[in-house]
Structures are given as C-alpha cells and as structure tokens.
Write an enzyme that holds these catalytic residues in place. Structure first.
Site, PDB file in Angstrom:
ATOM      1  N   HIS A  77       0.834  -1.221   0.000  1.00 11.13           N
ATOM      2  CA  HIS A  77       0.000   0.000   0.000  1.00 11.13           C
ATOM      3  C   HIS A  77       0.864   1.266   0.000  1.00 11.13           C
ATOM      4  CE1 HIS A  77      -3.361  -2.674   1.317  1.00 11.13           C
ATOM      5  NE2 HIS A  77      -2.394  -3.237   2.014  1.00 11.13           N
ATOM      6  N   SER A 116      14.051  22.490 -15.244  1.00 13.62           N
ATOM      7  CA  SER A 116      12.869  23.305 -15.479  1.00 13.62           C
ATOM      8  C   SER A 116      13.282  24.634 -16.093  1.00 13.62           C
ATOM      9  CB  SER A 116      12.163  23.547 -14.142  1.00 13.62           C
ATOM     10  OG  SER A 116      11.398  24.730 -14.191  1.00 13.62           O
ATOM     11  N   LYS A 126      15.194  22.598 -10.089  1.00 14.09           N
ATOM     12  CA  LYS A 126      14.557  21.320 -10.434  1.00 14.09           C
ATOM     13  C   LYS A 126      15.480  20.318 -11.090  1.00 14.09           C
ATOM     14  CE  LYS A 126      10.918  20.207  -9.979  1.00 14.09           C
ATOM     15  NZ  LYS A 126       9.726  20.330 -10.817  1.00 14.09           N
ATOM     16  N   GLU A 156       9.220   9.289 -16.584  1.00 15.47           N
ATOM     17  CA  GLU A 156       7.847   9.758 -16.826  1.00 15.47           C
ATOM     18  C   GLU A 156       7.402   9.494 -18.256  1.00 15.47           C
ATOM     19  OE1 GLU A 156       7.148  13.407 -13.756  1.00 15.47           O
ATOM     20  OE2 GLU A 156       8.454  13.805 -15.450  1.00 15.47           O
TER      21      GLU A 156
END
Ligand code: ARG
Length: 496
Positions: free
Chosen positions: A161, A282, A288, A295
């Site tokens: 979980h 970024s 960043k 992704e």
C-alpha cells in the site's frame, strides 16, 4: 490505354483512381520498412516456382537479378516507394516489370496474392523485432542483476500500500523485476512461435491450382512450419494481437520501474538519485531535477496499450477472407515496437547510472516500525502465544509508541511497555529482534529476502539469462541460415 494512375490490377477499371482515392488507400509510409522482407519473400517464392517448373530457369534468373537490383536501388535511393502504386508489393512488382519486361517480371505473382504476401512481410519483420525486444529486456535484466549483486544485504523498506511493510534488501527488489521480465520473455517467445509460421501459398484465400510446394518457401524463409489452412491464415491477425499483448505487459513492467524511480527520487523519499545526464530541468525553477525519462516511459505505455486496443477492435466482427481493414494493423504495431525498443534502449542506462541512497534506506527502515512483524514472530516462537495474540500485543506497543511520538529505537520505553504485557526482554535482545539486517538475514524461506536466498536467485537468474540468450541465438541463426541459403541459390542461379 495506360493512364498516369494505372495500377497492376486495373484491367477491369475504365477510369483512373482519383488522387483522393489514392491518398486515402495507399500504405507507403507503413510499408517502407517492409521492403527488404518483401524482396526476400519474392525471391523465395520465385525459387519455389522454378523448382516446381511453374516458371522456367531463365524466368527465375531474370526475376532474381532484378529483385536484387531493386534492393540495391532502394538502398542507394534510386527506388523510392510511390503512393500511386499503393503498397510495397506493387512497387516492387512494378519495378520488376518495368526493368525485366512483363514477359519475365509479370510471372512473379503467379500462385501468389498480396494477401499472403503482406503476411509474409509482416511475420518476417515481427520475428526480427521480437528478438530485438528480447535482447533489450535481457540487457535491462543484466542491469538489475548487477544492482542485486552489489546489494544482497542492503536494507530498505519493503512496501505494501506504499506504506512501510517489512525490511527487504535492495537486491531482493532488483531481482523482483528480473523475475517479472522473465515472464515477458516467455510471452514474447510464445508470440514468436505463433508469428513464425509460413502463410505463403495460401494465395488470395483458397490456395491455388498451380502445383506449388509450400514447404520450400517455409525453409527458404526460415519459418518453423507451414501455416496450413489458407482461409484461416489469410483471415487472421491474432499473431499480431499476441505480440501487442506481450509488448503491452512489457510496457506495464517498464512503467512500474519508472514509477518507482519517479518517487524514489523525490525529496520526500530520497532513496535514489538520477545521474544528471539522464534527467532534465525546469525552464523557470532553477533548482529542479526531474525524472523525465521515467515519466515518458510511463506516459508512452498508454500508446502501446492503445495499439493493442486498436488491433483488437479492428479484428472484431471481420468476416473471413482478406479485408482491407487489415492494412491498419501495421502503423500501431510499428509504433508499439518503436516505443518499447526506445524505452528498453535507455532504461538500462538510466538504471545503471542511478545512485541508490543506502543510508537513507536504513534510516527509513528504522524510523517506522518496519520490523514489527519480527517482534510478533519472536513472541510466537519464544513465548508460546498464538500469532493472533502476539499481533495484538505488538500492535498495542506500536500504538503506544506512536502516541508518544517514539519508535522502537527508544529502547527503554519499548522495553517498559512490553513489561506491561508480561514480556520481559533485555534491551540487547530487543535490539537483535528489531534489527532490520538480521530480519532480512533470517527470512530464509524459499524466495524470501535473505541474502542467501537472493544470492541463490541471482545465480539461477543468471543461468536463465544464458538460456534466453542461447534461444535468441538459435532463432537468429535459423533466420540467418535461411537468408544465406536464399542468397546462395540466387548466386548459383545468376552464375548460370
Ligand atoms: N496493403 C495491404 C495490407 O497491408 C496489402 C494487401 C492488399 N490486398 C488486397 N487485396 N487489397 O493489408
């Protein structure tokens, strides 16, 4: 009268196709990557026709000469596929007719249809690509195994979980992916076997009255067997659906690693850091560092699933025989292979350059009761109580510690709380029971996280990787032998 858009099948037509019709129906973009396979299929077919005395040796020589030339001209850019000729098959045949003359070139399509021809091309192409994907998966597995070897006793929290569950080793985590990918290898192999049967000689749908020998082309094209039922093979694309399903599940697995890398590299988790060369930044936020490769892999998974859904929907309700709907099977399949290969190309590098933060893993594993199950197990073994009772006691202990914002590491408190339940343990013993490293060492059940088991699993997986490599080599050799045999016959024929 010849017209600008005259096709090889235009005998019964009294008017040209409109440019709109041609633009709508041609399959040149999708077919371009098939030309080498189309030519090989034609060479094998022509050799079979000559062996069966359906065409003469002189016909064969002329056909083989111009087929080889077509391949060279395609390589050097002199032959480009023309949408006015609809597809790769018609382009190659037209090239042959234009160069060898209709009296020779016009004989190649005897006892053949584009319906069996397109299946030959697709099957030969898919066969190569499945082997490429299998190689890519094996490379990724090697990456996981080298992480595993380095980290058989590096503790980290195992999750259920996405909550801390029990300590595991990083090596155990890494081998789990290898175990998953071995099933992808099996699924791809099963698809390969369905792909690798010879459709040639099914002709349009019914077979032929010419005395062909389909086993000759089966051998020359390196197929495992001849796909016997002509109507079935012409009507079926389930071999593509099986391939896309295998690719879809492989993407599911790639997407799961990607997901773990995305959140493992967050500030909150902080258990992995990507190499700068495999991340991105970024345009506005200077601090960043993002896991874009992971992704994009996760994001492209949907496109591969889409390809599977596309094909399954295409097949639904199609009547037997060839239907032009089938032409739509190729673009999504190509896309699926391209995506899977691109992901497999980069993920091993992403993984191999990722730094795993082992100290942070240890801190996490100690911070949040991950060894609670070990204490419960201990009470069962040493205090003659049932597991359910011991679960209750340890649950209560955790609840008390949480309420006081403490952990097991507050040893005296832990000890005193246990005393309230008539369990009197020296702190040194408690420290042993709740030690994450000892916990994983003792999880020696078959397939468990102990270093002994993980080491055994690594050895066994290395052997399995060898077996997979040998199998890929066997398949590749069968293909290469078939190419060489076809080429040998071509040389021999051209030398006569
Ligand atoms: N371009 C077609 C395809 O991909 C080739 C077969 C065409 N056959 C036909 N009877 N129109 O399926």
């Amino acid at each position: 009268m010849p017209t600008p858009h005259k096709t090889l099948w235009s005998g019964r037509f009294s008017s040209d196709l409109t440019t709109e019709t041609i633009a709508f129906t041609h399959s040149i973009e999708a077919d371009t990557r098939l030309i080498g396979y189309d030519i090989w299929g034609s060479q094998a077919h022509a050799i079979m026709l000559a062996r069966q005395n359906i065409i003469s040796d002189a016909d064969l020589k002329e056909i083989l000469y111009w087929l080889r030339k077509a391949e060279e001209d395609f390589q050097n850019g002199t032959l480009t596929l023309d949408p006015n000729k609809e597809d790769v098959h018609m382009n190659v045949e037209s090239y042959l007719i234009e160069n060898a003359g209709i009296e020779f070139g016009g004989k190649l399509h005897t006892a053949r249809s584009r319906n069996d021809q397109v299946l030959v091309d697709a099957r030969l192409y898919i066969r190569d690509e499945i082997l490429n994907v299998k190689r890519g998966i094996s490379t990724l597995c090697e990456g996981f195994l080298s992480i595993a070897k380095e980290h058989v006793d590096t503790v980290m929290p195992g999750y259920t979980h996405t909550q801390h569950a029990q300590p595991i080793s990083l090596g155990f985590w890494a081998t789990a992916y290898v175990s998953m990918f071995f099933r992808d290898q099996k699924r791809l192999q099963a698809a390969y076997e369905l792909v690798n049967t010879n459709p040639l000689g099914a002709c349009a749908l019914a077979g032929t009255t010419f005395p062909i020998d389909r086993n000759i082309t089966t051998d020359l094209l390196g197929f495992d067997s001849t796909h016997e039922h002509a109507l079935d093979v012409i009507s079926s694309r389930d071999f593509i659906a099986e391939t896309l399903f295998a690719l879809s599940l492989a993407m599911a697995n790639l997407s799961r690693i990607s997901e773990e890398l995305v959140y493992w590299t967050t500030y909150e988790f902080g258990i992995a850091e990507l190499d700068d060369a495999y991340s991105s930044g970024s345009s506005i936020m200077p601090q960043k560092k993002n896991a874009d490769i992971a992704e994009l892999t996760r994001g492209r998974t949907g496109r591969v699933y889409g390809a599977l859904m596309d094909l399954l929907t295409n097949l639904k309700g199609l009547p037997l025989g060839y239907n032009r709907d089938f032409q739509e099977d190729k673009p999504p399949l190509w896309e699926a292979f391209d995506i899977v290969k691109a992901c497999l190309g980069i993920l091993p590098n992403l993984l191999n350059t990722t730094e795993f933060k082992t100290e942070r893993m240890t801190d996490l594993v100690n911070a949040n009761f991950a060894t609670a199950t070990e204490l419960a197990n201990y009470l069962v073994k040493e205090h003659q109580i049932s597991f359910r009772e011991s679960h209750e006691i340890v649950g209560w202990l955790v609840g008390e510690l949480v309420a006081q914002e403490k952990t097991f590491l507050d040893w005296e408190l832990t000890q005193n709380l246990l005393k309230q339940k008539d369990i009197d343990l020296p702190i040194s013993e408690l420290q042993q029971i709740l030690d994450a490293k000892l916990a994983i060492q003792n999880n020696q059940s078959l397939g468990g996280t102990s270093p002994a088991e993980v080491s055994r699993i690594i050895n066994s997986f290395e052997e399995q990787l060898n077996e997979i490599a040998k199998h890929i080599y066997t398949c590749q050799t069968q293909i290469e032998n078939a190419i060489n045999e076809t080429q040998r016959i071509i040389e021999e024929t051209l030398a006569k």
